[in-house]
Design a protein around this motif. Structure first.
Motif, PDB file in Angstrom:
ATOM      1  N   PRO A 229       0.834  -1.203   0.000  1.00  0.00           N
ATOM      2  CA  PRO A 229       0.000   0.000   0.000  1.00  0.00           C
ATOM      3  C   PRO A 229       0.872   1.259   0.000  1.00  0.00           C
ATOM      4  O   PRO A 229       1.900   1.310   0.673  1.00  0.00           O
ATOM      5  CB  PRO A 229      -0.794  -0.113   1.305  1.00  0.00           C
ATOM      6  CG  PRO A 229      -0.560  -1.505   1.806  1.00  0.00           C
ATOM      7  CD  PRO A 229       0.760  -1.930   1.274  1.00  0.00           C
ATOM      8  N   VAL A 230       0.447   2.270  -0.743  1.00  0.00           N
ATOM      9  CA  VAL A 230       1.149   3.557  -0.795  1.00  0.00           C
ATOM     10  C   VAL A 230       0.209   4.622  -0.252  1.00  0.00           C
ATOM     11  O   VAL A 230      -0.937   4.737  -0.717  1.00  0.00           O
ATOM     12  CB  VAL A 230       1.584   3.895  -2.234  1.00  0.00           C
ATOM     13  CG1 VAL A 230       2.318   5.236  -2.267  1.00  0.00           C
ATOM     14  CG2 VAL A 230       2.456   2.781  -2.811  1.00  0.00           C
ATOM     15  N   PRO A 231       0.639   5.412   0.734  1.00  0.00           N
ATOM     16  CA  PRO A 231      -0.260   6.399   1.346  1.00  0.00           C
ATOM     17  C   PRO A 231      -0.431   7.641   0.480  1.00  0.00           C
ATOM     18  O   PRO A 231       0.324   7.890  -0.464  1.00  0.00           O
ATOM     19  CB  PRO A 231       0.463   6.754   2.646  1.00  0.00           C
ATOM     20  CG  PRO A 231       1.919   6.562   2.324  1.00  0.00           C
ATOM     21  CD  PRO A 231       1.961   5.375   1.381  1.00  0.00           C
ATOM     22  N   ASP A 232      -1.449   8.409   0.821  1.00  0.00           N
ATOM     23  CA  ASP A 232      -1.648   9.759   0.275  1.00  0.00           C
ATOM     24  C   ASP A 232      -1.743   9.772  -1.245  1.00  0.00           C
ATOM     25  O   ASP A 232      -1.077  10.571  -1.924  1.00  0.00           O
ATOM     26  CB  ASP A 232      -0.518  10.694   0.727  1.00  0.00           C
ATOM     27  CG  ASP A 232      -0.387  10.752   2.241  1.00  0.00           C
ATOM     28  OD1 ASP A 232      -1.418  10.741   2.927  1.00  0.00           O
ATOM     29  OD2 ASP A 232       0.759  10.777   2.726  1.00  0.00           O
ATOM     30  N   CYS A 233      -2.557   8.901  -1.799  1.00  0.00           N
ATOM     31  CA  CYS A 233      -2.675   8.864  -3.259  1.00  0.00           C
ATOM     32  C   CYS A 233      -3.990   8.211  -3.651  1.00  0.00           C
ATOM     33  O   CYS A 233      -4.641   7.526  -2.863  1.00  0.00           O
ATOM     34  CB  CYS A 233      -1.510   8.097  -3.884  1.00  0.00           C
ATOM     35  SG  CYS A 233      -1.448   6.354  -3.425  1.00  0.00           S
ATOM     36  N   GLY A 234      -4.349   8.440  -4.912  1.00  0.00           N
ATOM     37  CA  GLY A 234      -5.428   7.714  -5.541  1.00  0.00           C
ATOM     38  C   GLY A 234      -4.860   6.775  -6.584  1.00  0.00           C
ATOM     39  O   GLY A 234      -3.712   6.334  -6.479  1.00  0.00           O
ATOM     40  N   HIS A 235      -5.653   6.509  -7.630  1.00  0.00           N
ATOM     41  CA  HIS A 235      -5.268   5.539  -8.653  1.00  0.00           C
ATOM     42  C   HIS A 235      -3.952   5.912  -9.337  1.00  0.00           C
ATOM     43  O   HIS A 235      -3.132   5.049  -9.633  1.00  0.00           O
ATOM     44  CB  HIS A 235      -6.399   5.430  -9.683  1.00  0.00           C
ATOM     45  CG  HIS A 235      -6.132   4.493 -10.799  1.00  0.00           C
ATOM     46  ND1 HIS A 235      -5.839   3.153 -10.610  1.00  0.00           N
ATOM     47  CD2 HIS A 235      -6.128   4.696 -12.153  1.00  0.00           C
ATOM     48  CE1 HIS A 235      -5.672   2.558 -11.788  1.00  0.00           C
ATOM     49  NE2 HIS A 235      -5.833   3.473 -12.734  1.00  0.00           N
ATOM     50  N   ASN A 236      -3.732   7.197  -9.556  1.00  0.00           N
ATOM     51  CA  ASN A 236      -2.508   7.656 -10.226  1.00  0.00           C
ATOM     52  C   ASN A 236      -1.409   7.868  -9.180  1.00  0.00           C
ATOM     53  O   ASN A 236      -0.997   8.996  -8.893  1.00  0.00           O
ATOM     54  CB  ASN A 236      -2.766   8.938 -11.011  1.00  0.00           C
ATOM     55  CG  ASN A 236      -3.763   8.736 -12.122  1.00  0.00           C
ATOM     56  OD1 ASN A 236      -3.773   7.698 -12.783  1.00  0.00           O
ATOM     57  ND2 ASN A 236      -4.620   9.719 -12.340  1.00  0.00           N
ATOM     58  N   ILE A 237      -0.913   6.778  -8.648  1.00  0.00           N
ATOM     59  CA  ILE A 237      -0.002   6.840  -7.507  1.00  0.00           C
ATOM     60  C   ILE A 237       1.232   7.676  -7.827  1.00  0.00           C
ATOM     61  O   ILE A 237       1.684   8.490  -7.020  1.00  0.00           O
ATOM     62  CB  ILE A 237       0.414   5.416  -7.078  1.00  0.00           C
ATOM     63  CG1 ILE A 237      -0.822   4.606  -6.652  1.00  0.00           C
ATOM     64  CG2 ILE A 237       1.422   5.471  -5.933  1.00  0.00           C
ATOM     65  CD1 ILE A 237      -0.525   3.144  -6.361  1.00  0.00           C
TER      66      ILE A 237
END
Length: 256
Positions: A229-237
């Motif tokens: 998981p990558v924080p602070d993002c939506g689909h366009n990580i």
């Protein structure tokens, strides 16, 4: 910019290339996108820079040609990409692929294993999607017939996806956009998820932390796929959290 002819009609895939050390890294965009716009900052990030990097536009998208006679199935995209990578001399590349590009990358690694040494999938499509006019992306586009989409349905999609996505989606050929969406929604047989499970190369799946647990994550992990998981993002990580994306991707590429 570089290019390679990938069809009998000499239609060309094009890519922006950054010089650096081998093995090469190949960056693949999602539906209606273009790799230079989505991945230039990532490829030049201090955690990822220094490697030969190919920011490739799939047929029908961005800088590449838009043949009307091409099928735009995931398999056809992967085979055309394989021809381009073969001409570019990128055997054993590390492939970093977003959304639809991730599905194409899994098919590429399955059909042309000599070209791919590891995969980093960025919120990629793994499962079929039911066509739904109320949805966004491939599900919405696939709810039209090709004739209806070309005769005005595309304008409804333009108004729904918003200015940011449309800024690159408008560069795609409309036939290419439609057929790519239909085949992305339909997926492959076996599914992209099953193909991913069966691959034996290092594989990582990045997803937005806010989306919650990835469906089927435990099965993926059991098969050796790292789920990050990558924080602070939506689909366009890579656009929403460039530093977080670079850290996660660099970690995936360092992992054994």
């Amino acid at each position: 910019m570089h290019s390679a002819a990938v069809t009998p009609q000499d239609d060309r895939i094009r890519w922006v290339e950054l010089p650096g050390e081998e093995p090469a890294r190949v960056y693949l965009h999602g539906l209606g996108s273009t790799s230079p716009a989505y991945f230039a900052a990532a490829a030049a990030h201090p955690l990822l820079a220094g490697r030969r990097s190919l920011l490739v536009d799939l047929l029908g998208h961005g800088l590449s040609d838009r043949p009307e006679g091409f099928t735009y199935t995931l398999e056809a995209h992967a085979d055309a990409l394989a021809k381009a990578l073969g001409q570019a001399g990128t055997e054993g590349a590390e492939v970093i692929a977003h959304s639809m590009g991730g599905a194409v990358a899994v098919v590429l690694a399955t059909r042309h294993p000599e070209l791919v040494s590891r995969l980093v999938l960025v919120d990629a499509n793994l499962d079929p999607v039911r066509p739904d006019r109320r949805a966004a992306g491939s599900g919405a586009i696939a709810s039209y017939t090709e004739e209806d989409f070309l005769n005005g349905g595309w304008a409804e999609i333009r108004d729904r996806v918003g200015a940011h996505w449309w800024s690159t989606m408008r560069l795609a050929g409309r036939t290419a956009l439609y057929r790519s969406a239909v085949h992305l929604a339909a997926g492959t047989t076996p599914t992209v998820r099953q193909l991913l499970l069966e691959l034996e190369i290092p594989r990582t799946y990045l997803l937005p932390e806010a989306d919650g647990p990835l469906p089927g994550a435990e099965e993926l992990k059991a098969a050796g796929v790292a789920v990050v998981p990558v924080p602070d993002c939506g689909h366009n990580i890579m656009l929403d959290n460039p530093d977080g994306f670079a850290r996660a991707t660099a970690g995936a590429l360092r992992a054994a």
